[in-house]
Design a protein around this motif. Structure first.
Motif, PDB file in Angstrom:
ATOM      1  N   ASP A  16      39.351  39.064  48.343  1.00  0.00           N
ATOM      2  CA  ASP A  16      38.646  39.245  47.227  1.00  0.00           C
ATOM      3  C   ASP A  16      39.048  40.579  46.327  1.00  0.00           C
ATOM      4  O   ASP A  16      38.643  41.718  46.673  1.00  0.00           O
ATOM      5  CB  ASP A  16      37.106  39.562  47.517  1.00  0.00           C
ATOM      6  CG  ASP A  16      36.187  39.751  46.189  1.00  0.00           C
ATOM      7  OD1 ASP A  16      36.637  39.122  44.981  1.00  0.00           O
ATOM      8  OD2 ASP A  16      35.015  40.423  46.350  1.00  0.00           O
TER       9      ASP A  16
ATOM     10  N   THR B  92      35.010  46.328  45.686  1.00  0.00           N
ATOM     11  CA  THR B  92      33.489  45.944  45.296  1.00  0.00           C
ATOM     12  C   THR B  92      32.927  45.457  46.682  1.00  0.00           C
ATOM     13  O   THR B  92      31.853  45.091  46.802  1.00  0.00           O
ATOM     14  CB  THR B  92      33.514  44.642  44.403  1.00  0.00           C
ATOM     15  OG1 THR B  92      34.684  43.659  44.921  1.00  0.00           O
ATOM     16  CG2 THR B  92      34.237  45.126  43.005  1.00  0.00           C
TER      17      THR B  92
ATOM     18  N   THR C 295      32.018  37.575  44.601  1.00  0.00           N
ATOM     19  CA  THR C 295      31.736  38.531  45.797  1.00  0.00           C
ATOM     20  C   THR C 295      30.578  38.592  46.738  1.00  0.00           C
ATOM     21  O   THR C 295      30.529  38.671  47.726  1.00  0.00           O
ATOM     22  CB  THR C 295      32.007  39.972  45.201  1.00  0.00           C
ATOM     23  OG1 THR C 295      33.112  40.025  44.445  1.00  0.00           O
ATOM     24  CG2 THR C 295      31.737  41.217  46.111  1.00  0.00           C
TER      25      THR C 295
HETATM   26 MG    MG Z   1      33.827  40.250  42.609  1.00  0.00          MG
END
Ligand code: MG
Ligand code: GTP
Length: 332
Positions: free
Chosen positions: A221, A164, A133
């Motif tokens: 993601d 996130t 990330t």
């Molecule tokens: Mg992540």
């Protein structure tokens, strides 16, 4: 195909306006309004999709016979430009236009042959906390930099499936890169994907956005989290892989159309109980392996260091790069 509800409580996907089409499916001989709607619902949104589909899939999607499906496909092939070959020179010229985005680590950039490449899918796979990330945030910032300074003067569509995405991280990274945080945030178009269907639909939405904004990067993601949680049973492996394949195909098509980079993340779990097959392999198996041009496997080293390993690349040697996760973002 029955889709199981996600394991985590998800709000329903927001109502979507119908996508725009350059050539209406209704224009094809043998396709009425109902059939066209069914085809679109199943994801056949343009001629090329239909032209390259299998008769079985089309028959099932439109609830028609195999012969009728075959006819529709033939008609789509006639209208779509499927038969054209490109010679090596044309391909080389096309490859010269490829852009690259820096990941803020020269070792990582070098591993990838000069940065994250456009018209390709780059997959970052690894266990939790390996920096997938963080890399996604960093590249979404760096794509904004001028060409020649690690960027493509472009903007990002960021498909966030696990909530996130952190604007604060973008602010920190932008400041450290010498960009104004406000405009940097405005150039990242974030969409939270509520489930795998919604995730796939967002690629179509990205196409609409790309008509007015210089989108040069799509981040997904995570690519696989929704698919994994929604298709849990063994018998659902095939439908899951088919949808994942379609999703990757649509992402790659976006990359080709807009000369954009596609960055996807994929969690690898060390818990054998939640995976099919070899637990050390990224999920999505062969499907992701075939579609991703660059697969980077991340692992932890002495904090804040991480090690990236390039696997199965068509034109680059296998190798490793060490980088650090810092408050300023990815660093040497
Ligand atoms: Mg992540
Ligand atoms: P999953 O999504 O859980 O699979 O993990 P991931 O691979 O996406 O990991 P992520 O990129 O979220 O990395 C988390 C790590 O990044 C943390 O363990 C920290 O080492 C580092 N990190 C995240 N935010 C900060 C920050 O603000 N400052 C610093 N110095 N490090 C950070």
């Amino acid at each position: 195909m029955v889709q199981k509800s996600a394991t985590r409580a998800s709000p329903p996907a927001p109502a979507e306006e119908p996508p725009k089409h350059e050539v209406a499916l209704e224009d094809l001989a043998g396709v009425g309004a109902t059939t066209a709607d069914k085809l679109r619902e199943a994801g056949y949104t343009d001629l090329m999709e239909l032209a390259t589909a299998s008769p079985g899939d089309v028959a099932e999607a439109a609830e028609i016979g195999a012969a009728a499906a075959q006819k529709i496909i033939a008609e789509a092939r006639r209208l779509a430009d499927v038969g054209s070959f490109e010679n090596g020179t044309v391909l080389l010229e096309r490859r010269k236009k490829l852009g690259r985005i820096s990941a803020s680590s020269s070792a990582l950039d070098e591993l990838l042959g000069g940065g994250i490449e456009t018209m390709a899918i780059t997959e970052f796979a690894g266990e939790f906390g390996t920096g997938k990330t963080q890399i996604a945030h960093q590249v979404a910032v760096n794509v904004q930099l001028p060409v020649g300074q690690g960027g493509l003067a472009g903007e990002t569509v960021y498909i966030d499936t696990e909530s996130t995405f952190r604007p604060e991280r973008v602010v920190d990274m932008a400041k450290a890169t010498g960009l104004e945080p406000g405009p940097a945030l405005e150039k990242i178009h974030i969409a939270r994907a509520y489930n795998s269907n919604h995730q796939m639909l967002l690629v179509q939405k990205a196409q609409e956005l790309a008509r007015t904004r210089p989108i040069r990067l799509i981040v997904v993601d995570s690519l696989t989290a929704h698919f994994r949680s929604e298709y849990m049973g063994r018998g659902e492996l095939a439908p899951r892989q088919q949808l994942l394949n379609k999703h990757l195909h649509e992402l790659l098509k976006f990359g080709d159309t807009y000369n954009a980079a596609i960055l996807v993340t994929n969690q690898v779990s060390s818990r054998p109980d939640i995976l099919f097959g070899d637990p050390t392999r990224p999920i999505g198996g062969n499907i992701v392996a075939h579609a991703a041009t660059y697969r980077v496997y991340l692992r932890k080293s002495k904090p804040p260091k991480r090690i990236a390993r390039l696997i199965d690349s068509p034109n680059l040697p296998e190798g490793e790069a060490v980088f650090s996760l810092t408050a300023d973002g990815i660093r040497e």
